[in-house]
Design an enzyme around this catalytic site. Sequence first.
Site, mmCIF file in Angstrom:
data_model
loop_
_atom_site.group_PDB
_atom_site.id
_atom_site.type_symbol
_atom_site.label_atom_id
_atom_site.label_comp_id
_atom_site.label_asym_id
_atom_site.label_seq_id
_atom_site.Cartn_x
_atom_site.Cartn_y
_atom_site.Cartn_z
ATOM 1 N N CYS A 1 0.856 -0.501 0.367
ATOM 2 C CA CYS A 1 0.329 0.026 -0.164
ATOM 3 C C CYS A 1 1.127 1.465 -0.004
ATOM 4 C CB CYS A 1 -0.965 0.219 1.165
ATOM 5 S SG CYS A 1 -1.085 1.416 1.938
ATOM 6 N N CYS B 1 0.125 3.380 2.426
ATOM 7 C CA CYS B 1 1.502 3.815 3.455
ATOM 8 C C CYS B 1 2.741 3.442 4.420
ATOM 9 C CB CYS B 1 0.681 1.702 4.105
ATOM 10 S SG CYS B 1 -1.171 1.025 4.136
#
Length: 176
Positions: A98, A101
């Site tokens: 991600c 993230c």
Amino acid sequence: MEGGQGRIFGMGWGRSDCNPVARQEHNKIMSDTLHVICPHCDAVNRIPAAKLQDHSICGKCKQALFSAHPVELSNANFNRHITHSDIPVLVDFWAPWCNPCRMMAPAFVQAAGQLEPGMRLAKLNTEEAQELAMRYNIRSIPTLVLFQQGREVARQAGAIDAAGIVSWARSRKSER
Ligand SMILES: [Zn+2]
């Protein structure tokens, strides 16, 4: 007992170390201990609340209980850190694939430096702990979930910067 107390202090030679009230206060402060989980060995440490600011070390592994860095959580230690901690735990649910993230990761480390030791910051890789991600109904990542005494008290989805993490966490943390 109260009669005796009045008599002694009435005579004016009671010393503070014999004062039962001062003694009780002293015991109360001393017994106001917090359970702090070691980020290195997961041992539950009992730290007097007044000493939380000091550079406490783990009684078991002798490493620092706070090092301005998030704890890596897993299936194995998640429950222990969430349910046994007397200080709030802010968990970053994330995954390696991600991008937002990964972008937020340095900000989360920075926030740890500002929020410790009043709060523990932790990361959970949802790729490795999918059941936990499901249990907490994580629909998008990154998601920050703030736990207090094992209970979720707040969550926020989407990447935010360090200042945003700090102010959000402080505003959602309830005083005990
Ligand atoms: Zn330890």
